[in-house]
Design an enzyme around this catalytic site. Structure first.
Site, mmCIF file in Angstrom:
data_model
loop_
_atom_site.group_PDB
_atom_site.id
_atom_site.type_symbol
_atom_site.label_atom_id
_atom_site.label_comp_id
_atom_site.label_asym_id
_atom_site.label_seq_id
_atom_site.Cartn_x
_atom_site.Cartn_y
_atom_site.Cartn_z
ATOM 1 N N ASP A 129 69.313 64.486 40.713
ATOM 2 C CA ASP A 129 70.545 65.268 40.660
ATOM 3 C C ASP A 129 70.716 65.869 42.048
ATOM 4 O O ASP A 129 69.964 66.773 42.441
ATOM 5 C CB ASP A 129 70.437 66.362 39.603
ATOM 6 C CG ASP A 129 71.706 67.186 39.490
ATOM 7 O OD1 ASP A 129 72.611 67.029 40.334
ATOM 8 O OD2 ASP A 129 71.797 68.009 38.547
ATOM 9 N N TYR A 137 90.495 67.844 45.364
ATOM 10 C CA TYR A 137 90.227 66.469 45.792
ATOM 11 C C TYR A 137 90.555 66.307 47.273
ATOM 12 O O TYR A 137 89.773 65.766 48.057
ATOM 13 C CB TYR A 137 91.070 65.528 44.935
ATOM 14 C CG TYR A 137 90.794 64.053 45.069
ATOM 15 C CD1 TYR A 137 89.507 63.559 45.226
ATOM 16 C CD2 TYR A 137 91.844 63.140 45.008
ATOM 17 C CE1 TYR A 137 89.271 62.194 45.326
ATOM 18 C CE2 TYR A 137 91.619 61.774 45.101
ATOM 19 C CZ TYR A 137 90.333 61.306 45.261
ATOM 20 O OH TYR A 137 90.097 59.958 45.360
#
Length: 270
Positions: A62, A164
């Protein structure tokens, strides 16, 4: 991090790490680099369940966890003579796009859930920064290596989500500034833009008519472009640049897995 058996002997060819290799673009790049002769390490949270050949060394990680990220590079350092290529694909920005039946990915920035910042900025930009920093420490003593950051046109125009755009613009700026600092060591850094890629999620959405796949790219295509850039003898001339994968492919004569030449999209096409 998964405790896979190490290589029986240190790889003698080029060594690549692809983050976010469990699926999508990252998986496609890992497959292409393997086919091109790289010894490939693939990292990701779900890498153990990924549809990848056994020749790809899976390292469950992760990348929100710095200790796990450090562990990935420790394994590569212990098993190889050095890292030649890092491709930063780890990205959590497309998770939980629909919540409680509502498509929240495109809501105004003041209504965006906080987890989306984490998925794009932390699991994306920060993860790329931390991996690049560790890769640089391995590459600088050898004065050898290439770093590729996967980015997109959202850096240059609004594509439905403010976070984004921030994330992709930050990726491109990170690329530019890293290139300045790594240039004295002969290590190039690029931002590479794919087109419409036939990832698992895009193929699922295409069934409902969301996407026109006529000009799309396979996930492996951008990996072929990465390989061409890596082997370009004039690769340093491109350091710090934003590159469109399909445009680079045409320059080098790289075609997709089906023999097609995807068009190089512009911001107007997106």
């Amino acid at each position: 991090m998964t405790n896979h058996p190490p290589y029986n002997e240190a790889p003698t060819g080029n060594v690549a790490l692809v983050t976010g290799a469990s699926r999508g673009v990252g998986r496609g790049i890992a497959l292409s680099l393997l086919a091109s002769g790289f010894h490939v390490y693939g990292s990701g949270r779900t890498i153990d369940q990924a549809d990848l050949p056994q020749e790809i060394r899976r390292l469950r990680c992760d990348h929100l966890n710095d200790a796990e990220t450090a562990g990935v590079f420790d394994v590569i350092r212990s098993e190889t003579s050095g890292l030649d290529l890092l491709v930063n694909c780890a990205w959590g920005g497309y998770e939980k796009m629909v919540e409680d039946g509502t498509f929240t990915w495109a809501v105004p920035f003041w209504e965006q859930p906080a987890h989306r910042w984490t998925g794009m900025m932390d699991a994306g930009v920060r993860a790329a920064f931390m991996c690049s920093a560790r890769a640089a420490r391995m590459m600088i003593p050898r004065r050898r290596g290439v770093i590729v950051n996967i980015s997109f046109w959202a850096a240059q125009r609004h594509l439905g989500n403010t976070i984004y755009g921030i994330a992709k613009a930050a990726t491109d700026k990170m690329t530019s500034d890293m290139a300045v600092e790594l240039k004295p060591f002969g290590i190039p850094v690029f931002s590479l833009y794919p087109g419409l890629v036939r990832t698992e999620s895009v193929l699922a959405a295409a069934k409902s008519g969301v996407f026109d796949l006529s000009t799309s790219e396979s996930p492996e295509f951008i990996g072929r472009v990465v390989n061409a850039l890596f082997h370009d003898p004039n690769v340093m001339a491109r350091t710090g640049q934003v590159l469109v994968a399909a445009a680079v492919a045409r320059e080098f004569g790289v075609v997709d897995v089906d023999g097609s030449s995807p068009p190089a999209l512009t911001p107007a096409d997106i």
